[in-house]
Design a protein around this motif. Structure first.
Motif, PDB file in Angstrom:
ATOM      1  N   GLU A 122       4.451   7.815  -3.140  1.00 44.47           N
ATOM      2  CA  GLU A 122       5.391   8.600  -2.348  1.00 44.47           C
ATOM      3  C   GLU A 122       6.844   8.279  -2.701  1.00 44.47           C
ATOM      4  OE1 GLU A 122       4.623   8.373   1.857  1.00 44.47           O
ATOM      5  OE2 GLU A 122       2.467   8.467   1.523  1.00 44.47           O
ATOM      6  N   LEU A 123       7.138   7.007  -2.877  1.00 41.84           N
ATOM      7  CA  LEU A 123       8.509   6.601  -3.171  1.00 41.84           C
ATOM      8  C   LEU A 123       8.828   6.716  -4.651  1.00 41.84           C
ATOM      9  CD1 LEU A 123       8.656   3.401  -0.926  1.00 41.84           C
ATOM     10  CD2 LEU A 123       9.589   5.665  -0.416  1.00 41.84           C
ATOM     11  N   ILE A 124       7.918   6.236  -5.470  1.00 42.72           N
ATOM     12  CA  ILE A 124       8.077   6.281  -6.920  1.00 42.72           C
ATOM     13  C   ILE A 124       6.804   6.857  -7.507  1.00 42.72           C
ATOM     14  CG2 ILE A 124       8.391   4.935  -9.033  1.00 42.72           C
ATOM     15  CD1 ILE A 124       9.782   2.803  -7.312  1.00 42.72           C
ATOM     16  N   HIS A 125       6.934   7.934  -8.253  1.00 44.71           N
ATOM     17  CA  HIS A 125       5.766   8.547  -8.868  1.00 44.71           C
ATOM     18  C   HIS A 125       5.657   8.073 -10.313  1.00 44.71           C
ATOM     19  CE1 HIS A 125       2.719  11.446  -9.921  1.00 44.71           C
ATOM     20  NE2 HIS A 125       3.424  11.760 -10.987  1.00 44.71           N
ATOM     21  N   LEU A 126       4.496   7.524 -10.638  1.00 42.35           N
ATOM     22  CA  LEU A 126       4.215   7.139 -12.012  1.00 42.35           C
ATOM     23  C   LEU A 126       3.135   8.066 -12.547  1.00 42.35           C
ATOM     24  CD1 LEU A 126       4.047   3.238 -11.805  1.00 42.35           C
ATOM     25  CD2 LEU A 126       5.958   4.657 -12.516  1.00 42.35           C
ATOM     26  N   VAL A 177       0.840  -1.197   0.000  1.00 42.60           N
ATOM     27  CA  VAL A 177       0.000   0.000   0.000  1.00 42.60           C
ATOM     28  C   VAL A 177       0.875   1.246   0.000  1.00 42.60           C
ATOM     29  CG1 VAL A 177      -1.753   1.291   1.279  1.00 42.60           C
ATOM     30  CG2 VAL A 177      -1.943  -1.191   1.084  1.00 42.60           C
ATOM     31  N   LYS A 178       1.900   1.260   0.821  1.00 44.72           N
ATOM     32  CA  LYS A 178       2.817   2.410   0.857  1.00 44.72           C
ATOM     33  C   LYS A 178       3.543   2.556  -0.475  1.00 44.72           C
ATOM     34  CE  LYS A 178       6.771   4.373   3.194  1.00 44.72           C
ATOM     35  NZ  LYS A 178       7.857   4.159   4.140  1.00 44.72           N
ATOM     36  N   ASN A 179       3.999   1.448  -1.026  1.00 43.20           N
ATOM     37  CA  ASN A 179       4.725   1.507  -2.294  1.00 43.20           C
ATOM     38  C   ASN A 179       3.842   1.991  -3.439  1.00 43.20           C
ATOM     39  OD1 ASN A 179       7.063   0.589  -1.064  1.00 43.20           O
ATOM     40  ND2 ASN A 179       6.712  -1.534  -1.618  1.00 43.20           N
ATOM     41  N   MET A 180       2.559   1.652  -3.396  1.00 45.26           N
ATOM     42  CA  MET A 180       1.655   2.061  -4.464  1.00 45.26           C
ATOM     43  C   MET A 180       1.094   3.467  -4.258  1.00 45.26           C
ATOM     44  SD  MET A 180      -0.337  -1.451  -5.497  1.00 45.26           S
ATOM     45  CE  MET A 180      -1.427  -0.563  -6.582  1.00 45.26           C
ATOM     46  N   SER A 181       1.423   4.085  -3.138  1.00 45.52           N
ATOM     47  CA  SER A 181       0.903   5.424  -2.848  1.00 45.52           C
ATOM     48  C   SER A 181       1.508   6.490  -3.756  1.00 45.52           C
ATOM     49  CB  SER A 181       1.173   5.787  -1.390  1.00 45.52           C
ATOM     50  OG  SER A 181       2.560   6.043  -1.193  1.00 45.52           O
TER      51      SER A 181
END
Length: 85
Positions: A20-24, A14-18
């Motif tokens: 915040e870390l990588i913007h797609l 959930v955090k990875n898809m938010s």
């Protein structure tokens, strides 16, 4: 993201898809792949959609994803919208 039905307990998906870390540009989508048995059993799209929806309703991690990130139907809608269809 694929193979989400094999997500390990305690995953930070959930955090990875938010974003915040990588913007797609178009964001992240989580989809459930058909199993080999489902292919052999020739399950139709409606049945597969319901299995995917059930996974998002019941999985302890996946149920916390934003609704617009959940499932193949939403991914397809995003693709259609971006293609101007």
């Amino acid at each position: 993201m694929t193979k989400i039905d094999n997500l390990p307990e305690g995953s930070d998906l959930v955090k990875n898809m938010s974003g915040e870390l990588i913007h797609l540009k178009h964001g992240f989508f989580a989809v459930r792949n058909r199993t080999q048995k489902e292919i052999y059993d020739n399950l139709d799209i409606a049945e597969l959609d319901e299995l995917e929806a059930e996974l998002f309703r019941t999985h302890p991690v996946l149920k916390n994803l934003l609704p617009e990130q959940q499932g193949m139907p939403r991914l397809l809608n995003k693709v259609k919208a971006s293609q101007g269809a």
